[in-house]
Design an enzyme around this catalytic site. Sequence first.
Site, PDB file in Angstrom:
ATOM      1  N   GLY A   1       6.213  -5.144   3.226  1.00 24.68           N
ATOM      2  CA  GLY A   1       4.947  -4.482   2.974  1.00 24.68           C
ATOM      3  C   GLY A   1       5.198  -3.001   2.786  1.00 24.68           C
ATOM      4  CB  THR A   2       4.608  -0.762   0.259  1.00 27.15           C
ATOM      5  OG1 THR A   2       3.461  -1.391  -0.328  1.00 27.15           O
ATOM      6  CG2 THR A   2       5.844  -1.412  -0.314  1.00 27.15           C
ATOM      7  CB  THR A   3       1.533   2.564   0.958  1.00 23.22           C
ATOM      8  OG1 THR A   3       2.720   2.730   0.182  1.00 23.22           O
ATOM      9  CG2 THR A   3       1.021   3.922   1.374  1.00 23.22           C
TER      10      THR A   3
ATOM     11  CB  ALA B   1       7.457  -0.339  -3.139  1.00 26.70           C
TER      12      ALA B   1
END
Length: 279
Positions: free
Chosen positions: A51-53, A226
């Site tokens: 997972g990113t942000t 991403a």
Amino acid sequence: MEANTRGTGRLPAAFLTPGSSSFLDFLEAHRPELIPGRSRLPEGVIEAPHGTTIVAAVFDGGVVLAGDRRATMGSMIAQRDMEKVFPADEYSAIGIAGTAGLAIEMVRMFQLELEHYEKIEGTVLSLEGKANRLTTMIRGNLGMAMQGLAVVPMFAGYDLELGRGRIFTYDVTGGRSEERGFAATGSGSVFARGSMKKLHREDLTAVQASTMVVQALYDAADDDSATGGPDLARKIFPIVSLITEDGFRRLTEAEVAEIAVSITDQRLAHPNGPQAPLL
């Protein structure tokens, strides 16, 4: 067998009379292999969805926690509609960045930890106490993090004692920091934080704060491959959650879609987004 059971003939007595208000301590004593991060992995590089942000911001009356929907595996998009923001309990929420599978497992364990405490003690743990419990869980995942499977959550909630929203960020060792005003974590955090730095004000309303965090995620997606921005074609939008004195509330898909469509329309004329004054 009879000496180790009580009534059921199946469960050991220790399972029926936990001696601690911490569910994590209980597992540590009786089933440590069930604690996230305790499994042994094979040597070498492990590819797993990440997972990113995640972003958060305090507003007048509470705090907003939001996340994009993209999960990546190397240079590939592993999932377009991953959920990264979850309620921890009635007055707090957790957003996850890092290895997706381990992060979701940690969230579930954290939810159990808070529920267990409330049932044993008959009261809700303070927001400070919740943040400390999460520190212990992240530190327990350090072995996995050293193998490249890091989990770096963000925790936010409404402090009933202080009457305001608060945000906590962590590093892979469990080091905790309380953020003032706004915060971001994950691969697009640098760009999201820069966006919020120019847009955040302490007198924001809940609607304005929700718009600001979606703007920040849009800016992060603009510069970080991403991070996924609003996907109008597939109708996939960020998850946005508000925590106030009334408790946790996740904005409906229609509410977030309205914000995302408005932002996207504005970006057609101003691709770089809202402009902050020079002075």
